[in-house]
Design a protein around this motif. Structure first.
Motif, mmCIF file in Angstrom:
data_model
loop_
_atom_site.group_PDB
_atom_site.id
_atom_site.type_symbol
_atom_site.label_atom_id
_atom_site.label_comp_id
_atom_site.label_asym_id
_atom_site.label_seq_id
_atom_site.Cartn_x
_atom_site.Cartn_y
_atom_site.Cartn_z
ATOM 1 N N ALA A 93 58.762 96.040 28.193
ATOM 2 C CA ALA A 93 57.426 95.982 28.794
ATOM 3 C C ALA A 93 57.005 94.538 29.060
ATOM 4 O O ALA A 93 56.440 94.232 30.116
ATOM 5 C CB ALA A 93 56.403 96.675 27.890
ATOM 6 N N LEU A 94 57.295 93.646 28.118
ATOM 7 C CA LEU A 94 56.952 92.236 28.315
ATOM 8 C C LEU A 94 57.766 91.624 29.457
ATOM 9 O O LEU A 94 57.236 90.854 30.262
ATOM 10 C CB LEU A 94 57.158 91.454 27.017
ATOM 11 C CG LEU A 94 56.158 91.755 25.900
ATOM 12 C CD1 LEU A 94 56.584 91.085 24.606
ATOM 13 C CD2 LEU A 94 54.754 91.323 26.294
ATOM 14 N N ALA A 95 59.043 91.979 29.536
ATOM 15 C CA ALA A 95 59.882 91.471 30.625
ATOM 16 C C ALA A 95 59.376 91.994 31.964
ATOM 17 O O ALA A 95 59.317 91.235 32.956
ATOM 18 C CB ALA A 95 61.337 91.880 30.413
ATOM 19 N N ALA A 96 59.001 93.260 32.025
ATOM 20 C CA ALA A 96 58.483 93.834 33.269
ATOM 21 C C ALA A 96 57.161 93.162 33.643
ATOM 22 O O ALA A 96 56.916 92.873 34.819
ATOM 23 C CB ALA A 96 58.290 95.339 33.121
ATOM 24 N N ARG A 97 56.323 92.890 32.635
ATOM 25 C CA ARG A 97 55.048 92.218 32.902
ATOM 26 C C ARG A 97 55.289 90.820 33.467
ATOM 27 O O ARG A 97 54.657 90.413 34.443
ATOM 28 C CB ARG A 97 54.245 92.126 31.603
ATOM 29 C CG ARG A 97 52.885 91.492 31.767
ATOM 30 C CD ARG A 97 52.226 91.229 30.435
ATOM 31 N NE ARG A 97 51.832 92.457 29.765
ATOM 32 C CZ ARG A 97 51.311 92.476 28.537
ATOM 33 N NH1 ARG A 97 51.160 91.347 27.856
ATOM 34 N NH2 ARG A 97 50.958 93.616 27.986
ATOM 35 N N THR A 98 56.224 90.098 32.866
ATOM 36 C CA THR A 98 56.553 88.756 33.346
ATOM 37 C C THR A 98 57.078 88.813 34.770
ATOM 38 O O THR A 98 56.673 88.025 35.628
ATOM 39 C CB THR A 98 57.600 88.100 32.423
ATOM 40 O OG1 THR A 98 57.046 88.020 31.109
ATOM 41 C CG2 THR A 98 57.976 86.717 32.903
#
Length: 195
Positions: A93-98
């Motif tokens: 989720a953090l990678a997708a947000r970034t």
């Protein structure tokens, strides 16, 4: 005499794990009831967003249910296993947000560039052709990873699943491909400046 149905608090951990592994949906409900708050708190703390934490919690329990055959009680506890799944889902989720933020920033920069100089439109088309040409000169694995990342909008984890390559290999191909593209594009800029 009828007995009341047992809730998650009435079942001890070993019975709960055994039922969960056998596919008992009542045990899934009990597992979610018992350890859902732990998973949600971890996601909320890491992501800072209650709605996204709820989504991650649901994804964790869905992944746990689908992958329950992979849980080995002799290697760890069920809450520990759920926490491991949660950490992977949070990282995704953090990678997708970034990635979304970078794409939004890049799109905003492109809009600003277009608005500033309408005459640059032919140059933008030329840049796309140049980039496509440079991409075609990359080794096939690097080109495949970059195409899946940028054109299909896949995370590196998803690319590993699609290609069957280890995640570290996908990351290496992405890093090398981007470095090679950047180096080639810088060389082209230097050649233009010298001309």
């Amino acid at each position: 005499m009828t007995t009341a149905p047992r809730t998650g608090g009435d079942i001890d951990d070993s019975d709960l794990v055994a039922g969960f592994l056998k596919g008992d949906e009542a045990c899934l409900t009990a597992v979610h009831h018992r350890w859902g708050p732990l998973v949600h708190a971890l996601a909320r703390r890491s992501l800072g967003d209650a709605r996204e934490a709820e989504d991650i919690t649901q994804l964790v329990f869905l992944a746990a249910w689908r992958g329950r055959a992979g849980f080995a009680p002799d290697r760890g506890t069920l809450p520990g296993w759920l926490t491991g799944i949660a950490r992977r889902k949070i990282a995704d989720a953090l990678a997708a947000r970034t990635r979304r933020n970078e794409l939004v920033a890049a799109a905003g920069a492109q809009l600003l560039l277009r608005a500033e100089d309408e005459a640059a439109l032919p140059e933008a088309a030329l840049d796309r052709v140049l980039l496509a040409d440079e991409m075609s000169q990359l080794p096939a694995p690097q080109r495949r990873v970059l195409n899946l990342a940028f054109y299909d909008d896949l995370t590196q984890t998803q690319i590993a699943e699609v290609t069957g390559w280890p995640l570290g290999t996908v990351k290496s191909h992405a890093r090398r491909g981007l470095r090679r593209l950047a180096g080639r594009l810088r060389q082209d800029d230097l050649v233009e400046c010298a001309a």
